[in-house]
Design a protein around this motif. Sequence first.
Motif, PDB file in Angstrom:
ATOM      1  N   CYS A   3      -0.906 -10.456   0.036  1.00 24.92           N
ATOM      2  CA  CYS A   3      -0.093 -10.328  -1.167  1.00 24.92           C
ATOM      3  C   CYS A   3      -0.011 -11.681  -1.869  1.00 24.92           C
ATOM      4  O   CYS A   3       0.294 -12.691  -1.243  1.00 24.92           O
ATOM      5  CB  CYS A   3       1.297  -9.851  -0.774  1.00 24.92           C
ATOM      6  SG  CYS A   3       2.454  -9.867  -2.147  1.00 24.92           S
ATOM      7  N   ARG A  12      -5.521  -2.631   1.955  1.00 24.50           N
ATOM      8  CA  ARG A  12      -6.087  -2.436   0.624  1.00 24.50           C
ATOM      9  C   ARG A  12      -5.631  -1.120   0.032  1.00 24.50           C
ATOM     10  O   ARG A  12      -5.111  -0.257   0.713  1.00 24.50           O
ATOM     11  CB  ARG A  12      -7.612  -2.425   0.707  1.00 24.50           C
ATOM     12  CG  ARG A  12      -8.201  -3.785   0.979  1.00 24.50           C
ATOM     13  CD  ARG A  12      -9.692  -3.657   1.223  1.00 24.50           C
ATOM     14  NE  ARG A  12     -10.217  -4.931   1.707  1.00 24.50           N
ATOM     15  CZ  ARG A  12     -10.576  -5.940   0.902  1.00 24.50           C
ATOM     16  NH1 ARG A  12     -10.479  -5.803  -0.393  1.00 24.50           N
ATOM     17  NH2 ARG A  12     -11.009  -7.082   1.389  1.00 24.50           N
ATOM     18  N   ASN A  13      -5.871  -0.991  -1.262  1.00 21.41           N
ATOM     19  CA  ASN A  13      -5.664   0.268  -1.956  1.00 21.41           C
ATOM     20  C   ASN A  13      -4.217   0.745  -1.936  1.00 21.41           C
ATOM     21  O   ASN A  13      -3.943   1.930  -1.859  1.00 21.41           O
ATOM     22  CB  ASN A  13      -6.567   1.369  -1.382  1.00 21.41           C
ATOM     23  CG  ASN A  13      -8.027   0.980  -1.454  1.00 21.41           C
ATOM     24  OD1 ASN A  13      -8.469   0.383  -2.451  1.00 21.41           O
ATOM     25  ND2 ASN A  13      -8.781   1.273  -0.421  1.00 21.41           N
ATOM     26  N   ILE A  14      -3.310  -0.184  -1.938  1.00 19.63           N
ATOM     27  CA  ILE A  14      -1.926   0.198  -2.157  1.00 19.63           C
ATOM     28  C   ILE A  14      -1.451  -0.479  -3.429  1.00 19.63           C
ATOM     29  O   ILE A  14      -1.957  -1.530  -3.807  1.00 19.63           O
ATOM     30  CB  ILE A  14      -1.006  -0.160  -0.968  1.00 19.63           C
ATOM     31  CG1 ILE A  14      -1.078  -1.658  -0.657  1.00 19.63           C
ATOM     32  CG2 ILE A  14      -1.358   0.679   0.247  1.00 19.63           C
ATOM     33  CD1 ILE A  14      -0.063  -2.099   0.356  1.00 19.63           C
ATOM     34  N   ASN A  15      -0.493   0.139  -4.064  1.00 14.41           N
ATOM     35  CA  ASN A  15      -0.048  -0.361  -5.360  1.00 14.41           C
ATOM     36  C   ASN A  15       1.151  -1.288  -5.259  1.00 14.41           C
ATOM     37  O   ASN A  15       1.400  -2.066  -6.167  1.00 14.41           O
ATOM     38  CB  ASN A  15       0.312   0.801  -6.288  1.00 14.41           C
ATOM     39  CG  ASN A  15      -0.930   1.579  -6.690  1.00 14.41           C
ATOM     40  OD1 ASN A  15      -2.006   1.020  -6.805  1.00 14.41           O
ATOM     41  ND2 ASN A  15      -0.772   2.871  -6.884  1.00 14.41           N
ATOM     42  N   ILE A  16       1.877  -1.175  -4.170  1.00 14.11           N
ATOM     43  CA  ILE A  16       3.099  -1.954  -4.032  1.00 14.11           C
ATOM     44  C   ILE A  16       3.108  -2.611  -2.664  1.00 14.11           C
ATOM     45  O   ILE A  16       2.861  -1.958  -1.650  1.00 14.11           O
ATOM     46  CB  ILE A  16       4.347  -1.053  -4.224  1.00 14.11           C
ATOM     47  CG1 ILE A  16       4.382  -0.534  -5.663  1.00 14.11           C
ATOM     48  CG2 ILE A  16       5.626  -1.808  -3.885  1.00 14.11           C
ATOM     49  CD1 ILE A  16       5.511   0.422  -5.946  1.00 14.11           C
ATOM     50  N   CYS A  17       3.374  -3.896  -2.639  1.00 13.32           N
ATOM     51  CA  CYS A  17       3.447  -4.618  -1.370  1.00 13.32           C
ATOM     52  C   CYS A  17       4.631  -4.097  -0.553  1.00 13.32           C
ATOM     53  O   CYS A  17       5.753  -4.051  -1.055  1.00 13.32           O
ATOM     54  CB  CYS A  17       3.609  -6.105  -1.645  1.00 13.32           C
ATOM     55  SG  CYS A  17       3.956  -7.047  -0.146  1.00 13.32           S
ATOM     56  N   PRO A  23       4.523  -5.206  -7.402  1.00 15.22           N
ATOM     57  CA  PRO A  23       3.437  -4.342  -7.851  1.00 15.22           C
ATOM     58  C   PRO A  23       2.134  -5.134  -7.855  1.00 15.22           C
ATOM     59  O   PRO A  23       2.052  -6.199  -8.445  1.00 15.22           O
ATOM     60  CB  PRO A  23       3.848  -3.930  -9.262  1.00 15.22           C
ATOM     61  CG  PRO A  23       4.832  -4.947  -9.709  1.00 15.22           C
ATOM     62  CD  PRO A  23       5.444  -5.567  -8.484  1.00 15.22           C
ATOM     63  N   LEU A  24       1.128  -4.598  -7.163  1.00 18.17           N
ATOM     64  CA  LEU A  24      -0.106  -5.359  -6.971  1.00 18.17           C
ATOM     65  C   LEU A  24      -1.146  -5.052  -8.034  1.00 18.17           C
ATOM     66  O   LEU A  24      -2.132  -5.756  -8.160  1.00 18.17           O
ATOM     67  CB  LEU A  24      -0.682  -5.051  -5.588  1.00 18.17           C
ATOM     68  CG  LEU A  24       0.276  -5.370  -4.439  1.00 18.17           C
ATOM     69  CD1 LEU A  24      -0.280  -4.832  -3.144  1.00 18.17           C
ATOM     70  CD2 LEU A  24       0.515  -6.860  -4.340  1.00 18.17           C
ATOM     71  N   ASN A  25      -0.938  -4.002  -8.767  1.00 17.86           N
ATOM     72  CA  ASN A  25      -1.933  -3.623  -9.768  1.00 17.86           C
ATOM     73  C   ASN A  25      -1.555  -4.124 -11.158  1.00 17.86           C
ATOM     74  O   ASN A  25      -2.200  -3.833 -12.133  1.00 17.86           O
ATOM     75  CB  ASN A  25      -2.119  -2.104  -9.778  1.00 17.86           C
ATOM     76  CG  ASN A  25      -0.804  -1.371  -9.983  1.00 17.86           C
ATOM     77  OD1 ASN A  25       0.274  -1.956  -9.859  1.00 17.86           O
ATOM     78  ND2 ASN A  25      -0.882  -0.099 -10.297  1.00 17.86           N
ATOM     79  N   LYS A  26      -0.517  -4.868 -11.270  1.00 16.20           N
ATOM     80  CA  LYS A  26      -0.092  -5.370 -12.565  1.00 16.20           C
ATOM     81  C   LYS A  26       0.261  -6.836 -12.420  1.00 16.20           C
ATOM     82  O   LYS A  26       0.735  -7.270 -11.394  1.00 16.20           O
ATOM     83  CB  LYS A  26       1.153  -4.622 -13.066  1.00 16.20           C
ATOM     84  CG  LYS A  26       0.897  -3.171 -13.369  1.00 16.20           C
ATOM     85  CD  LYS A  26       2.195  -2.494 -13.770  1.00 16.20           C
ATOM     86  CE  LYS A  26       1.969  -0.988 -13.906  1.00 16.20           C
ATOM     87  NZ  LYS A  26       3.216  -0.267 -14.110  1.00 16.20           N
ATOM     88  N   SER A  27       0.063  -7.575 -13.463  1.00 15.94           N
ATOM     89  CA  SER A  27       0.511  -8.968 -13.429  1.00 15.94           C
ATOM     90  C   SER A  27       1.482  -9.197 -14.572  1.00 15.94           C
ATOM     91  O   SER A  27       1.540 -10.246 -15.176  1.00 15.94           O
ATOM     92  CB  SER A  27      -0.671  -9.916 -13.534  1.00 15.94           C
ATOM     93  OG  SER A  27      -1.441  -9.577 -14.661  1.00 15.94           O
TER      94      SER A  27
END
Length: 98
Positions: A3, A12-17, A23-27
């Motif tokens: 993370c 891998r392949n999860i959206n939230i730590c 949120p891992l797919n957004k910055s």
Amino acid sequence: MTCPYCNQTISRNINICPHCQAPLNKSNWVKLVTVFPPNDTVLESMLRGCGIPVIIERAEVPQFPITIGPLAESKLLVPAERLQEARQLIETQLEIEE
Ligand SMILES: [Zn+2]
């Protein structure tokens, strides 16, 4: 992978730590407020307790590794889509001077 926010190992392949709820797919993180310790950790745990991910960004002054007072201010960052909600929560918690 790890993370980028809490440096814990995550699958891998999860959206939230699962560790820090980032949120891992957004910055799309935005500044919520600038506060001084210990209010940063108070607000952080309060917001996380309400399910809102938080990143604390501490101002680091290299020549003063242990900073005191104004030098030690912290920025709290939250995902943009939770900003409104987070702002209402901290307003009920503390009076913040901007
Ligand atoms: Zn994390």
